[in-house]
Design a protein around this motif. Sequence first.
Motif, mmCIF file in Angstrom:
data_model
loop_
_atom_site.group_PDB
_atom_site.id
_atom_site.type_symbol
_atom_site.label_atom_id
_atom_site.label_comp_id
_atom_site.label_asym_id
_atom_site.label_seq_id
_atom_site.Cartn_x
_atom_site.Cartn_y
_atom_site.Cartn_z
ATOM 1 N N GLU A 3 0.817 -1.210 0.000
ATOM 2 C CA GLU A 3 0.000 0.000 0.000
ATOM 3 C C GLU A 3 0.851 1.262 0.000
ATOM 4 N N VAL A 4 0.575 2.148 -0.943
ATOM 5 C CA VAL A 4 1.142 3.496 -0.971
ATOM 6 C C VAL A 4 0.145 4.469 -0.336
ATOM 7 N N SER A 5 -1.127 4.234 -0.613
ATOM 8 C CA SER A 5 -2.222 4.940 0.052
ATOM 9 C C SER A 5 -3.244 3.895 0.473
ATOM 10 N N PRO A 6 -3.828 4.010 1.672
ATOM 11 C CA PRO A 6 -4.698 2.953 2.193
ATOM 12 C C PRO A 6 -6.044 2.906 1.494
ATOM 13 N N ILE A 7 -6.747 1.819 1.717
ATOM 14 C CA ILE A 7 -8.103 1.676 1.199
ATOM 15 C C ILE A 7 -9.018 2.635 1.953
ATOM 16 N N GLU A 8 -9.746 3.468 1.201
ATOM 17 C CA GLU A 8 -10.628 4.445 1.820
ATOM 18 C C GLU A 8 -11.647 4.959 0.801
ATOM 19 N N PRO A 9 -12.743 5.567 1.284
ATOM 20 C CA PRO A 9 -13.654 6.246 0.354
ATOM 21 C C PRO A 9 -12.979 7.519 -0.160
ATOM 22 N N VAL A 10 -13.064 7.748 -1.451
ATOM 23 C CA VAL A 10 -12.424 8.909 -2.065
ATOM 24 C C VAL A 10 -13.456 9.666 -2.890
ATOM 25 N N THR A 15 -7.500 14.980 -7.300
ATOM 26 C CA THR A 15 -7.346 13.727 -6.559
ATOM 27 C C THR A 15 -6.098 12.984 -7.033
ATOM 28 N N PHE A 16 -5.313 12.493 -6.094
ATOM 29 C CA PHE A 16 -4.044 11.796 -6.364
ATOM 30 C C PHE A 16 -3.057 12.666 -7.144
ATOM 31 N N GLY A 17 -3.219 13.999 -7.045
ATOM 32 C CA GLY A 17 -2.379 14.922 -7.815
ATOM 33 C C GLY A 17 -0.896 14.782 -7.537
ATOM 34 N N ASN A 18 -0.511 14.631 -6.269
ATOM 35 C CA ASN A 18 0.906 14.506 -5.935
ATOM 36 C C ASN A 18 1.508 13.236 -6.522
ATOM 37 N N LYS A 19 0.765 12.145 -6.468
ATOM 38 C CA LYS A 19 1.274 10.882 -7.012
ATOM 39 C C LYS A 19 1.385 10.945 -8.531
ATOM 40 N N LEU A 20 0.395 11.565 -9.172
ATOM 41 C CA LEU A 20 0.415 11.667 -10.625
ATOM 42 C C LEU A 20 1.543 12.568 -11.118
ATOM 43 N N ALA A 21 1.944 13.523 -10.306
ATOM 44 C CA ALA A 21 3.056 14.391 -10.691
ATOM 45 C C ALA A 21 4.387 13.657 -10.636
ATOM 46 N N ALA A 22 4.442 12.589 -9.836
ATOM 47 C CA ALA A 22 5.710 11.904 -9.612
ATOM 48 C C ALA A 22 5.931 10.721 -10.548
ATOM 49 N N GLN A 23 4.862 9.979 -10.885
ATOM 50 C CA GLN A 23 5.035 8.793 -11.714
ATOM 51 C C GLN A 23 3.694 8.361 -12.299
ATOM 52 N N PRO A 24 3.705 7.508 -13.322
ATOM 53 C CA PRO A 24 2.447 7.054 -13.919
ATOM 54 C C PRO A 24 1.631 6.216 -12.936
ATOM 55 N N GLU A 58 -12.768 11.146 -16.835
ATOM 56 C CA GLU A 58 -13.298 12.389 -17.389
ATOM 57 C C GLU A 58 -12.689 13.627 -16.720
ATOM 58 N N LEU A 59 -12.249 13.467 -15.486
ATOM 59 C CA LEU A 59 -11.699 14.608 -14.738
ATOM 60 C C LEU A 59 -10.229 14.869 -15.044
ATOM 61 N N VAL A 60 -9.482 13.822 -15.384
ATOM 62 C CA VAL A 60 -8.020 13.952 -15.517
ATOM 63 C C VAL A 60 -7.528 13.541 -16.903
ATOM 64 N N LYS A 61 -8.389 13.635 -17.897
ATOM 65 C CA LYS A 61 -8.015 13.149 -19.230
ATOM 66 C C LYS A 61 -6.842 13.896 -19.847
ATOM 67 N N GLU A 62 -6.493 15.070 -19.342
ATOM 68 C CA GLU A 62 -5.367 15.831 -19.888
ATOM 69 C C GLU A 62 -4.051 15.537 -19.172
ATOM 70 N N LYS A 63 -4.076 14.718 -18.123
ATOM 71 C CA LYS A 63 -2.859 14.455 -17.353
ATOM 72 C C LYS A 63 -2.140 13.232 -17.917
ATOM 73 N N GLU A 64 -0.879 13.420 -18.347
ATOM 74 C CA GLU A 64 -0.175 12.354 -19.062
ATOM 75 C C GLU A 64 0.142 11.149 -18.193
ATOM 76 N N HIS A 65 0.281 11.322 -16.892
ATOM 77 C CA HIS A 65 0.621 10.205 -16.015
ATOM 78 C C HIS A 65 -0.596 9.390 -15.587
ATOM 79 N N ALA A 66 -1.796 9.838 -15.949
ATOM 80 C CA ALA A 66 -3.014 9.114 -15.592
ATOM 81 C C ALA A 66 -3.361 8.151 -16.725
ATOM 82 N N LEU A 67 -3.211 6.850 -16.453
ATOM 83 C CA LEU A 67 -3.462 5.808 -17.440
ATOM 84 C C LEU A 67 -4.657 4.972 -16.995
ATOM 85 N N PHE A 68 -5.431 4.474 -17.960
ATOM 86 C CA PHE A 68 -6.654 3.769 -17.619
ATOM 87 C C PHE A 68 -6.748 2.440 -18.370
ATOM 88 N N VAL A 69 -7.210 1.418 -17.652
ATOM 89 C CA VAL A 69 -7.481 0.109 -18.243
ATOM 90 C C VAL A 69 -8.963 -0.172 -18.061
#
Length: 231
Positions: A138-145, A151-160, A173-184
């Motif tokens: 775990e890097v961040s714990p299981i929780e309601p978000v 959201t997760f901005g600091n992590k997305l700035a550091a790595q994919p 839909e919220l982060v579609k312009e952020k290059e480190h945000a990848l979706f499966v």
Amino acid sequence: MPKLLALETSTTVCSIALFRDEQLLGASELQIEKSHSSHITVMISQLVENCGATLQDLDAVAISGGPGSYTGLRIGTSTAKGLCYSLDIPLLEVSTLYGLAAQVIQATPQPERYLFCPMLDARRMEVYACLLDSQLQEVSPIEPVVLEERTFGNKLAAQPVIFFGSGAQKFKELVKEKEHALFVDDVLPSAKTIGQLALAKYARKAFEDVAYYEPFYLKDVYITGAGKGIK
């Protein structure tokens, strides 16, 4: 060689799998909403029989422990407990989100380059989520978000970060312009990965107390009726 039955009922997917040691003998799955209570025991009986085994051959039962649907988790838990009580075998629990992440990690080349974020839809703009590395630490714990653009901005700035699960589309839909945000897409809970992770716990004898085990609901359950919520 232990025979392990794995159950995944935390969402609309009703999935079961049977293992002998690390070998998957067979699996069965329904993606029909509200099908769990009427189908799961039949699915178990048919799968075990089709694999040339009996319930008495089982050495353990593994359950997807949540978070997820309250009703689905209760049905899976009661089924697993009933089997464990009647057969006098141990119960194992695996996080629903860890099971989702394991699927994606196994299919990702060089997974150590990424963080993994399984998301289960919790209605509106909320999800159940966590951040895991490629070793399921775990890097961040299981929780309601509550999902926002940051959201997760600091992590997305550091790595994919790879996002997946039933809640991921809302975040896309919220982060579609952020290059480190990848979706499966189309990553659904599966008893196959629950069983794989549970086998490692079985080797360590990391069993649950059958009498007192409860699923990880994460949030209090409310029953709505007569104009008010009842906790």
